[in-house]
Motif scaffolding. Structure first.
Motif, PDB file in Angstrom:
ATOM      1  N   LEU A 279      24.701 -10.839   3.751  1.00  0.00           N
ATOM      2  CA  LEU A 279      24.062 -11.174   2.481  1.00  0.00           C
ATOM      3  C   LEU A 279      23.015 -12.276   2.663  1.00  0.00           C
ATOM      4  O   LEU A 279      21.945 -12.229   2.048  1.00  0.00           O
ATOM      5  CB  LEU A 279      25.121 -11.608   1.460  1.00  0.00           C
ATOM      6  N   GLU A 282      20.155 -10.611   4.164  1.00  0.00           N
ATOM      7  CA  GLU A 282      19.475  -9.793   3.156  1.00  0.00           C
ATOM      8  C   GLU A 282      18.557 -10.651   2.291  1.00  0.00           C
ATOM      9  O   GLU A 282      17.409 -10.283   2.025  1.00  0.00           O
ATOM     10  CB  GLU A 282      20.514  -9.094   2.289  1.00  0.00           C
ATOM     11  N   LEU A 283      19.041 -11.808   1.844  1.00  0.00           N
ATOM     12  CA  LEU A 283      18.222 -12.685   1.007  1.00  0.00           C
ATOM     13  C   LEU A 283      17.034 -13.214   1.797  1.00  0.00           C
ATOM     14  O   LEU A 283      15.917 -13.299   1.260  1.00  0.00           O
ATOM     15  CB  LEU A 283      19.067 -13.846   0.482  1.00  0.00           C
ATOM     16  N   THR A 298      21.555 -10.180  -5.122  1.00  0.00           N
ATOM     17  CA  THR A 298      22.022 -10.803  -3.879  1.00  0.00           C
ATOM     18  C   THR A 298      22.496 -12.218  -4.149  1.00  0.00           C
ATOM     19  O   THR A 298      23.523 -12.660  -3.618  1.00  0.00           O
ATOM     20  CB  THR A 298      20.886 -10.816  -2.837  1.00  0.00           C
TER      21      THR A 298
END
Length: 407
Positions: A279, A282-283, A298
Motif C-alpha cells: 500500500l 501504491e501511494l 489508498t
C-alpha cells in the motif's frame, strides 16, 4: 496530470494555485490582498477549475466575493455566457443572495425574464431560495416555456406554475420499513422472493444497525440471472466492516464474478499486516504518476495501520498540499491524523476555510482551541450560505465554549 496541466493549475504555493485548488490557505491569503486576488476569484467562477464534478467550489467562491468586498456585477455578467458558465455563475449568485446581496438576487430574477438559459436558472433558484423570492415569476415561466423552451423534466417549480412536465410517472418502491430485522433477513433467505423484494429488504436494512446475520446470505443475493449483485448489496456489505472479512476470503475465490469482486473489495478495504508495504508503494506510485483520482482510497486503507504506516506520511502530506482534486483532500488529512497526528494543528485550522464540506467538518472537530478558530467556527455557524451539516457541527463546537471546559 501532465506537466502542462500542472502549470495550468499554477504553483500550489501561489495564491492563484491555492484558489484553483480550493485550499483554505488560498482564502486566507486572498483576504490579505483582496485587490490582487479579485481577478483570480472572478476567473474561478468563469472557468471551471474543478478536477471533476464531485469537487465543490460555489460556496468557496461566493464566500470570497463576499469577504473580499467584491462586486457581484461581473458574476451577473457571466450569466450571458454558455450554459455551463451561466449555471456556475448562477450557483454563486444564489448563495450571495442568501447572504443578503440584492444585486445578486435581482440579477438572477432579471435573467429568468430575459436570459437564454433561464429554465435551468429558475429550477436552480427554486431549489435553493425561499419560495417568495421566485414564485411571482410564474407568468414569465408560463409565457416563455411555450414559446422558447421544451417542456421541462423536473417537477419544481413547473407544477407549481401549472406547467406540464415530461418526467415519467414514478412508481413508488414497496416499503418494508415496518418489518423487523429478523423478518427482513427471512425475506432475503427466501429463494422464492423476487429481486425487487429483496432489494427493498436490503434498502431497509441499510437504514439500521449492521446485522452480522446478513453475512452468510451474501452469496445468494445476486440477481436472478446470476450476473450481478442486487443493487443495495454493496452498501450493505460495506456497512458490515471488518466483520465481513473472514467470509470475504471465500467470496474472493468464488467462480461468480460479482461475488469474487465483492470479496476482493472487502479484503482491499481491510488489509492485513502483509499488505502494508504494498500500500505504501501504491501511494508512492500514485504520487509519482500525479494520479489525482483514487489515492484517497489508498489513504483510507493505510490509515487502518496507524503509526505502522509511517512510511506513507511524506506522500500523504504531498497529496494534501498539492492535489487539485479537492474532494479527496480530507481523506489525506484524516489518514495523517491516524498515522502521525503531530504537527497537524495548522492543517486542521486551514480546513475551516476549505472549499469542501468534509474538510470544514474535520476542521470544526479537530482544529485546536484559540481565538482564530473560535471566530471562524462562529462564522460557519451563522453563515446562511453554509450547509446545514456544517452549521450544526459549528453550533455544537461553539456551545462547548459556553459550557465547562475549553473549545
Amino acid at each position: 496530470m501532465s506537466d502542462e496541466d500542472e502549470r495550468a493549475y499554477a504553483h500550489a504555493d501561489s495564491v492563484e494555485g491555492l484558489l484553483r485548488r480550493g485550499r483554505g490557505l488560498g482564502a486566507v491569503r486572498a483576504l490579505q490582498d483582496p485587490r490582487r486576488a479579485a481577478g483570480f476569484v472572478y476567473d474561478g467562477i468563469r472557468r471551471d477549475w474543478r478536477w471533476d464534478g464531485t469537487d465543490d467550489r460555489s460556496l468557496y467562491l461566493a464566500r470570497l466575493v463576499q469577504d473580499l468586498g467584491l462586486s457581484p456585477a461581473p458574476v451577473v455578467a457571466q450569466l450571458v455566457a454558455d450554459e455551463e458558465t451561466c449555471l456556475r455563475a448562477c450557483e454563486v449568485l444564489e448563495l450571495l443572495a442568501l447572504a443578503g446581496s440584492d444585486e445578486a438576487r435581482e440579477g438572477l430574477r432579471a435573467y429568468v425574464r430575459e436570459g437564454e438559459h433561464w429554465a435551468g436558472v429558475l429550477e436552480s433558484v427554486a431549489a435553493s431560495w425561499p419560495r417568495g423570492w421566485w414564485e411571482d415569476l410564474g407568468d414569465v415561466a408560463r409565457d416563455r416555456i411555450g414559446r422558447e423552451t421544451e417542456l421541462p423534466w423536473y417537477s419544481e417549480p413547473w407544477t407549481r406554475f401549472g406547467i406540464e412536465v415530461r418526467s415519467r410517472r414514478c412508481v413508488p418502491r414497496p416499503s418494508l420499513a415496518g418489518l423487523g430485522t429478523e423478518e427482513l433477513l427471512a425475506l432475503l433467505a427466501d429463494d422464492g422472493a423476487r429481486d425487487d423484494t429483496k432489494s427493498s429488504a436490503l434498502r431497509a436494512l441499510n437504514g439500521r444497525e449492521p446485522a452480522a446475520q446478513l453475512i452468510p446470505l451474501v452469496p445468494s443475493l445476486g440477481t436472478s440471472d446470476g450476473r450481478r449483485p442486487l443493487p443495495p448489496l454493496g452498501r450493505a456489505v460495506e456497512r458490515l466492516g471488518a466483520a465481513a472479512v473472514p467470509a470475504a476470503r471465500a467470496w474472493a475465490r468464488d467462480g461468480r464474478g460479482w461475488l469474487a469482486q465483492l470479496g476482493s473489495e472487502v479484503l482491499a478495504e481491510h488489509p492485513g499486516p502483509d499488505a502494508l508495504p504494498g500500500l505504501v508503494e501504491e501511494l508512492a506510485g500514485q504520487w509519482a504518476a500525479r494520479d489525482w483520482c483514487g489515492p484517497d482510497r489508498t489513504a483510507r486503507r493505510l490509515a487502518r495501520f496507524g503509526p505502522d504506516a509511517a512510511g506513507a506520511v511524506p506522500h500523504l502530506r504531498r497529496f494534501w498540499l498539492r492535489t487539485p482534486h479537492s474532494y479527496e483532500r480530507a481523506a489525506y488529512l484524516q489518514a495523517l491524523g491516524a498515522i502521525d497526528p503531530d504537527g497537524l494543528d495548522y492543517a486542521h485550522t486551514e480546513s475551516l476555510w476549505d472549499c469542501e464540506e468534509t474538510a470544514r467538518l474535520l476542521g470544526i472537530v479537530s482544529a485546536p482551541a484559540g481565538p482564530e478558530v473560535l471566530r471562524r467556527i462562529e462564522v460557519l455557524r451563522d453563515d446562511p450560505m453554509e450547509s446545514p451539516e456544517v452549521r450544526a457541527a459549528a453550533r455544537v463546537r461553539s456551545a462547548a465554549v459556553a459550557g465547562p471546559g475549553p473549545l
